[in-house]
Design a protein around this motif. Structure first.
Motif, short mmCIF file in Angstrom:
data_model
loop_
_atom_site.label_atom_id
_atom_site.label_comp_id
_atom_site.label_asym_id
_atom_site.label_seq_id
_atom_site.Cartn_x
_atom_site.Cartn_y
_atom_site.Cartn_z
N LEU A 64 -13.29 -14.73 28.77
CA LEU A 64 -12.50 -13.95 29.02
C LEU A 64 -12.75 -14.03 31.30
N ALA A 65 -14.00 -13.30 31.56
CA ALA A 65 -14.26 -13.25 32.98
C ALA A 65 -13.83 -14.38 33.67
N GLU A 66 -14.08 -15.98 33.19
CA GLU A 66 -13.66 -17.24 33.63
C GLU A 66 -11.93 -16.89 33.77
N ILE A 67 -11.85 -16.46 32.53
CA ILE A 67 -10.01 -16.92 33.51
C ILE A 67 -9.61 -16.06 34.35
N CYS A 68 -10.12 -14.37 33.86
CA CYS A 68 -9.28 -13.91 34.92
C CYS A 68 -9.92 -13.89 36.45
N MET A 69 -11.23 -14.69 36.20
CA MET A 69 -11.17 -15.56 37.46
C MET A 69 -10.46 -16.40 38.18
N PHE A 70 -9.89 -17.48 37.55
CA PHE A 70 -8.50 -18.00 37.68
C PHE A 70 -7.51 -17.08 38.81
N LEU A 71 -7.17 -16.54 37.72
CA LEU A 71 -5.85 -15.04 37.55
C LEU A 71 -6.14 -14.75 39.11
#
Length: 849
Positions: free
Chosen positions: A653-660
């Motif tokens: 989730l942190a990786e996805i939020c990082m992309f967003l």
């Protein structure tokens, strides 16, 4: 009874087929391997790999396909095992049989027996097919593996029985797979192969087939996979649409889609869960629970109800004299004569029991023979008599036990003449006694109500032998009563109590008489109320799909006189009532229920190959009490798997939020797809697997069972992972923006972000080691592998920073010390915020789910 002629036998063999059970074909290695790719998460990764090839990113594609192949190989090895159920069923049918054809007795392969053949039986023979007895002489057959009855069944070819009589009461039948204990008999074959009772069980077993990994954990993992897949697809479509409207090129959109798919999907989850289950299986093996299907490790901990076979599981499947009563009403229990002084009259009673006895002592000193006679010899030895001496006394005349007569008698030589000893059913032997009275009947009824099989012994003295023992079977002296029972296994009462404390229901399923079953239930502390007993006859009168059937099954604690097909129906009715059912058993008749249950648990020593082949796990010591240890380990395993999922989903989730966040700030992708795979499979992968070695927090059996599909990520878990994920996101985007603002290249900025995320993982792992206790309340011996995993992850990544081939593959290089301290500060922030969240969530009463 000359039997069939060869011509007729051959015609019937063609018409009815061979007397054998059909073989089942197991899935081959290739099919098992390909089956590992039927998962929504795998479909997404396959799509990501195909897109990488389409846009020319060969290394990304190789990395993705390598991950998928590794996972599939590990999962295939886990699943690939031979299903021995059908082979074990076939082995119960002997290879040869003695029959009569054309008036001549001969032995033929059992597979060539046909309906109408005349089969001879004698002590030690296995029955080759279902037979209708034509004659019987003292015939007793061990049917415990079919019916659950611990005592051999007496057969009477001349008895009259109803058409719908259950197998345990079919006095005129001998069934395939059972064993002749004593006596002789002749029968005509009425069913062969799949038409026998044994064959019907095999058919039911096949109908009950499910995949060996269809457990609560697998269903929860499947649900989680579908949720992650759907969320990932929706996110990719949404962002792709936004980028397309903004005029971004197709290659950039595809790259983002690949990166998001790789970030969202926990590629290493199957490996991590497999390692956790394997570690739990090793711990279970040390506690005498042998696991055949890895997901069953956690499934046992999820069970809400145990439906247990009685004979051989709760009890020892060995007749023992548990109680004796003297003519004056004195009751002596087994523990009394084993540990204390006992009346002389008991010694006289046990001496008589050894005289009127057909058991024998082998060269090694063990006893062989009918189970009742063996138990009576044990009684004689336990009360100070020498069985060898008593068996060596000359028998002047013997009347063997006959089911129709219901007694046995012997006249043994004495110094002054002879002693006549009679044993048998109370109503028969008491009529021969001069001193029997109404109190004697009361004693019998009291012992029978306690679940004992009661025998009466009497004797008389004769001055001289005249060869007519039957003339002396009156005016005898009553010696007393013996109560035979199948004793409970050691520790089973405590185990039932611990199941109750853990919120797990226990049901007993047996082929025994209802009174016997209720008496055992009293000893177990399971029930004292006759209303909690339901019989097979009562259930047979109901449609197994009806509400009334479900109601009767639901209210009962004890199921007596149950047939194999009914046992299966009971398990399915309990499952429909939203119970997660673990079934224990050891016999052929337990096979279908073991296979259909959520978790099948077979006995290792006394169990049949059929039961072991149908089960998910095996108790090496045959002790029901061991299942409680398995439940505890299962609950620990669920918590370990839950921590793994929480750790991987939170970091994903942190990786996805990082992309967003980077996209919203107008920054480039913070990491490449290969770097994300490196995080998820290597640095992340060597850490998350160590969570599977946790040994629990000590209160697992004080918690209630989980719900049918208790979420791996519940409300508490989501709250726990969000603050850490938010800090990871904010710090990563800040790091990316800072380096780009300072004039660093995109590759250099990504290099710093990648190191920061590795340290984030270290810190978050340390915190979620326990979901409730602070990280500093931890003793390294509890899970020393975790320190190793953290050190290995950091070492692997630092090594990649300095190793040229990995530098080229990952696009990394050594970082400045200032960057390293920035990363450490970010990791400390993650640890702090997660610990504060745990403290806020902590409460005295918490649920295991």
């Amino acid at each position: 009874m000359t039997g069939l002629d060869e011509t007729e036998a051959n015609e019937r063999l063609s018409a009815f087929g061979r007397n054998s059970l059909p073989e089942t074909r197991n899935s081959g290695p290739l099919r098992i391997f390909l089956r590992q790719f039927t998962n929504p998460l795998i479909y997404l990764l396959l799509g990501a790999g195909a897109l990488s090839l389409a846009i020319g990113d060969r290394w990304d594609a190789i990395f993705i396909f390598g991950v998928l192949t590794t996972n599939a190989l590990i999962s295939s090895y886990q699943e690939y095992k031979a299903d021995a159920s059908a082979m074990a069923l076939r082995m119960l049918v002997p290879q040869t049989a003695r029959i009569r054809r054309g008036g001549i007795a001969r032995e033929i392969p059992s597979a060539e027996i046909v309906p109408g053949d005349i089969v001879e039986l004698e002590s030690g023979f296995k029955v080759t097919a279902d037979l209708r007895l034509l004659s019987s002489l003292g015939l007793r057959i061990d049917e415990s593996l079919m019916t659950g009855e611990s005592a051999p069944a007496a057969k009477d070819a001349q008895a009259f029985i109803e058409m719908d009589t259950p197998p345990g009461d079919r006095l005129t039948m001998a069934h395939a797979g059972t064993t002749v204990v004593e006596g002789r008999g002749v029968g005509v074959v009425v069913a062969t192969g799949t038409e026998t009772l044994l064959g019907e069980i095999g058919t039911t077993l096949a109908a009950a087939t499910r995949t060996a990994v269809d457990t609560p954990l697998v269903r929860r993992m499947g649900l989680l996979a579908r949720q992650i897949s759907l969320a990932t697809i929706l996110l990719i479509l949404l962002l792709a649409g936004v980028l397309a409207l903004q005029g971004e090129g197709l290659r950039d959109i595809v790259l983002l889609a690949i990166a998001l798919a790789v970030a969202a999907i926990p590629e290493g989850l199957p490996i991590a869960v497999t390692v956790a289950l394997s570690a739990a299986a090793s711990r279970m093996a040390r506690r005498n629970v042998i696991v055949r299907a890895l997901p069953a490790v956690e499934g046992l901990g999820a069970c809400t109800l145990i439906a247990s076979d009685k004979t051989g599981t709760l009890t020892l499947n060995r007749l023992t004299v548990e109680q004796a009563a003297l003519p004056d009403g004195t009751i002596v229990n087994r523990k009394d004569w084993l540990t204390e002084d006992f009346p002389d009259a008991l010694s006289d009673l046990s001496r008589a029991a050894a005289l009127c006895n057909e058991a024998q002592l082998t060269d090694t000193g063990s006893t062989v023979g009918d189970a009742v006679d063996v138990a009576l010899l044990d009684l004689a030895e336990e009360t100070g008599n020498d069985p060898a001496t008593l068996l060596g006394i000359e028998r002047l005349s013997v009347i063997p036990y006959e089911p129709a007569a219901r007694f046995a008698a012997v006249e043994a030589a004495t110094n002054g003449g002879s002693q006549i000893v009679v044993k048998g059913a109370p109503e028969t032997v008491l009529a021969m006694c001069a001193d029997a009275n109404p109190d004697s009947i009361d004693i019998v009824e009291r012992m029978a109500s306690d679940g004992y099989r009661v025998l009466v012994l009497a004797d008389g003295m004769s001055d001289q032998y005249n060869g007519h023992i039957k003339d002396h079977l009156h005016g005898l002296r009553l010696l007393g009563f013996v109560g035979l029972g199948d004793p409970l296994r050691s520790g089973v009462v405590k185990a039932v109590e611990r199941c109750r404390e853990a919120g797990i229901g226990v049901r007993m399923i047996t082929g025994d008489h209802p009174a016997t079953a209720l008496a055992i239930a009293r000893q177990l502390g399971l029930s004292t109320n006759p209303e909690t007993v339901v019989t097979g006859v009562e259930l047979a009168a109901l449609d197994c799909e009806s509400d009334e059937f479900a109601e009767n099954v639901g209210r009962a604690l004890i199921y007596a006189r149950i047939e194999p097909a009914q046992k299966l129906a009971i398990v399915r009715a309990l499952q429909k009532a939203e119970e997660i059912v673990a079934v224990t058993g050891d016999g052929v008749n337990d096979g279908p229920a073991l296979r259909a249950a959520d978790i099948g648990v077979a006995m290792g020593r006394g169990g049949t190959d059929v039961a072991r082949g149908a089960a998910d796990m095996v108790l090496a010591d045959d002790n029901f009490a061991t299942i409680v240890a398995g439940i505890e380990e299962g609950r620990v395993t669920f918590l370990n798997v839950r921590k793994i999922v929480l750790f991987m989903v939170a970091t994903g989730l942190a990786e996805i939020c990082m992309f967003l966040g980077a996209l919203a700030a107008g920054l480039p992708m913070p990491l490449t797809p290969v770097q994300l795979l490196w995080l998820n499979l290597v640095t992340n992968g060597v850490q998350d697997v160590t969570l599977g070695f946790g040994r629990g927090e000590g209160d697992e059996l004080q918690q209630p069972p989980r719900r049918k599909l208790a979420a791996l990520l519940d409300r508490e878990a989501v709250i726990l992972m969000l603050p850490g994920a938010i800090v990871m996101t904010a710090m990563s985007v800040w790091m990316l923006a800072t380096h780009l603002g300072a004039g660093d290249t995109t590759a250099e900025a990504r290099n710093a972000v990648l190191l920061m995320v590795v340290l984030f993982q270290n810190a978050f792992l340390l915190s979620v080691r326990s979901l409730h206790r602070p990280f500093w309340r931890w003793h390294p011996p509890e899970n020393g592998w975790m320190f190793f995993g953290m050190a290995a992850a950091l070492t692997l990544h630092i090594g990649a920073l300095y190793f040229p081939p990995m530098q080229n593959l990952l696009g990394v290089q050594p970082v400045h010390m200032i960057v390293f301290w920035q990363c450490l500060a970010g990791a400390a922030a993650v640890l702090l915020v997660t610990e504060v969240t745990k403290w806020l969530l902590r409460s005295p009463a918490r649920s295991i789910a």
